[in-house]
Motif scaffolding. Structure first.
Motif, PDB file in Angstrom:
ATOM      1  N   ARG A 251      -5.137  13.619 -28.109  1.00 27.65           N
ATOM      2  CA  ARG A 251      -6.169  13.099 -27.204  1.00 27.65           C
ATOM      3  C   ARG A 251      -5.956  11.620 -26.918  1.00 27.65           C
ATOM      4  NH1 ARG A 251     -12.118  14.423 -28.805  1.00 27.65           N
ATOM      5  NH2 ARG A 251     -12.454  13.833 -26.631  1.00 27.65           N
ATOM      6  N   ILE A 252      -5.583  10.871 -27.950  1.00 26.32           N
ATOM      7  CA  ILE A 252      -5.320   9.446 -27.763  1.00 26.32           C
ATOM      8  C   ILE A 252      -4.125   9.261 -26.836  1.00 26.32           C
ATOM      9  CG2 ILE A 252      -4.661   7.296 -28.903  1.00 26.32           C
ATOM     10  CD1 ILE A 252      -7.522   8.194 -29.489  1.00 26.32           C
ATOM     11  N   ALA A 253      -3.064  10.022 -27.053  1.00 29.66           N
ATOM     12  CA  ALA A 253      -1.863   9.911 -26.216  1.00 29.66           C
ATOM     13  C   ALA A 253      -2.177  10.240 -24.768  1.00 29.66           C
ATOM     14  CB  ALA A 253      -0.770  10.838 -26.747  1.00 29.66           C
ATOM     15  N   GLU A 254      -2.992  11.242 -24.532  1.00 34.65           N
ATOM     16  CA  GLU A 254      -3.355  11.616 -23.166  1.00 34.65           C
ATOM     17  C   GLU A 254      -4.155  10.505 -22.490  1.00 34.65           C
ATOM     18  OE1 GLU A 254      -3.553  16.485 -23.824  1.00 34.65           O
ATOM     19  OE2 GLU A 254      -5.392  15.286 -23.816  1.00 34.65           O
ATOM     20  N   ALA A 255      -5.065   9.878 -23.248  1.00 34.90           N
ATOM     21  CA  ALA A 255      -5.853   8.779 -22.689  1.00 34.90           C
ATOM     22  C   ALA A 255      -4.970   7.589 -22.357  1.00 34.90           C
ATOM     23  CB  ALA A 255      -6.949   8.368 -23.679  1.00 34.90           C
ATOM     24  N   VAL A 256      -4.014   7.286 -23.237  1.00 33.67           N
ATOM     25  CA  VAL A 256      -3.088   6.179 -22.993  1.00 33.67           C
ATOM     26  C   VAL A 256      -2.244   6.477 -21.767  1.00 33.67           C
ATOM     27  CG1 VAL A 256      -1.068   4.957 -23.888  1.00 33.67           C
ATOM     28  CG2 VAL A 256      -3.017   5.398 -25.382  1.00 33.67           C
TER      29      VAL A 256
ATOM     30  N   GLU B 121      -2.903   8.305 -19.201  1.00 36.26           N
ATOM     31  CA  GLU B 121      -3.698   8.176 -17.985  1.00 36.26           C
ATOM     32  C   GLU B 121      -3.946   6.706 -17.655  1.00 36.26           C
ATOM     33  OE1 GLU B 121      -7.968   9.667 -16.082  1.00 36.26           O
ATOM     34  OE2 GLU B 121      -7.251  10.500 -17.992  1.00 36.26           O
ATOM     35  N   ARG B 122      -4.216   5.919 -18.665  1.00 34.44           N
ATOM     36  CA  ARG B 122      -4.517   4.505 -18.423  1.00 34.44           C
ATOM     37  C   ARG B 122      -3.312   3.753 -17.871  1.00 34.44           C
ATOM     38  NH1 ARG B 122      -8.308   0.247 -21.439  1.00 34.44           N
ATOM     39  NH2 ARG B 122      -7.284  -1.691 -20.845  1.00 34.44           N
ATOM     40  N   ILE B 123      -2.129   3.986 -18.440  1.00 39.70           N
ATOM     41  CA  ILE B 123      -0.954   3.225 -18.011  1.00 39.70           C
ATOM     42  C   ILE B 123      -0.184   3.912 -16.890  1.00 39.70           C
ATOM     43  CG2 ILE B 123      -0.771   2.223 -20.314  1.00 39.70           C
ATOM     44  CD1 ILE B 123       1.648   3.990 -20.827  1.00 39.70           C
ATOM     45  N   GLY B 124      -0.646   5.101 -16.488  1.00 36.89           N
ATOM     46  CA  GLY B 124       0.038   5.822 -15.422  1.00 36.89           C
ATOM     47  C   GLY B 124       1.428   6.278 -15.816  1.00 36.89           C
ATOM     48  N   ALA B 125       1.556   6.755 -17.056  1.00 36.38           N
ATOM     49  CA  ALA B 125       2.867   7.141 -17.572  1.00 36.38           C
ATOM     50  C   ALA B 125       3.380   8.403 -16.886  1.00 36.38           C
ATOM     51  CB  ALA B 125       2.790   7.372 -19.080  1.00 36.38           C
ATOM     52  N   ALA B 126       4.689   8.453 -16.674  1.00 40.44           N
ATOM     53  CA  ALA B 126       5.322   9.649 -16.134  1.00 40.44           C
ATOM     54  C   ALA B 126       5.311  10.743 -17.193  1.00 40.44           C
ATOM     55  CB  ALA B 126       6.760   9.340 -15.710  1.00 40.44           C
ATOM     56  N   ASP B 127       5.487  11.998 -16.754  1.00 46.07           N
ATOM     57  CA  ASP B 127       5.422  13.126 -17.678  1.00 46.07           C
ATOM     58  C   ASP B 127       6.474  13.030 -18.780  1.00 46.07           C
ATOM     59  OD1 ASP B 127       3.329  14.172 -16.251  1.00 46.07           O
ATOM     60  OD2 ASP B 127       4.568  15.582 -15.107  1.00 46.07           O
TER      61      ASP B 127
END
Length: 201
Positions: A135-140, A142-148
């Motif tokens: 859950r933390i990784a998913e939130a991060v 989304e916040r930084i706009g990371a690629a898949d």
């Protein structure tokens, strides 16, 4: 919180406490759901309204993870706009006060006592820890706009989990508050940043 919700929480807590006491006294294989329900002063049917199995009752609600509102705020860039401060807030948001933090630490210690006595509970414990980290990784992400294919959010979540464990142990030794926990976590992140920052040869 309304009276109905308080009663539900009290019942859930009573069942969990009963399960822990009985298993620590007699061993997991020697304790039944019916015995846990009886000790918790509810019917077996009511037990299954709260937990799917005696193993679920033993593990309780630990670890605490961020709620959806906190995740949404963090992912959107809040609450302050400063990444590390906001990450600390996300990781500690479930501790509303020092009493709740103390309760969480006691429950975590109990869980480890249970897994030492009953190693078959360990996969469930680790799975819950992993779920929070995801859950933390998913939130991060989304916040930084990371690629898949960007592994950065997973790395940050893994480091964050380590910092939480370190800070909780540090606070436990000094009997500090939720504010103290956040200060310890922020300091740990800062030290890690300084340690791994590129230095001139």
């Amino acid at each position: 919180m309304g009276l109905r919700e308080r009663k539900k929480r009290a019942t859930r807590r009573a069942l969990r406490d009963a399960a822990v006491r009985l298993v620590l006294e007699h061993g997991l294989e020697n304790v039944t759901v019916e015995e846990i329900a009886l000790a918790g002063e509810v019917s077996t049917r009511t037990f299954f309204n709260y937990f799917g199995s005696k193993e679920d009752a033993l593990l309780g609600d630990v670890p605490h993870g961020p709620d959806e509102k906190a995740v949404g705020t963090f992912a959107a860039g809040g609450p302050t706009g400063q990444f590390t401060d906001d990450l600390v807030q996300l990781l500690t948001g479930s501790f509303s006060d020092t009493e709740e933090l103390t309760s969480w630490r006691e429950e975590a210690r109990t869980n480890w006592q249970l897994t030492e006595r009953e190693p078959q509970l360990l996969p469930g414990m680790l799975a819950r820890l992993h779920d929070v980290e995801v859950r933390i990784a998913e939130a991060v992400a989304e916040r930084i706009g990371a690629a898949d294919d960007d592994e950065t959010p997973k790395l940050i979540a893994g480091v964050a989990a380590t910092v939480v464990r370190y800070a909780l142990a540090d606070v436990a030794e000094r009997q500090e508050t939720v504010g103290g926990l956040r200060t310890a976590m922020r300091g740990a992140f800062d030290r890690l940043g300084e340690t791994f920052r590129p230095h001139d040869p």
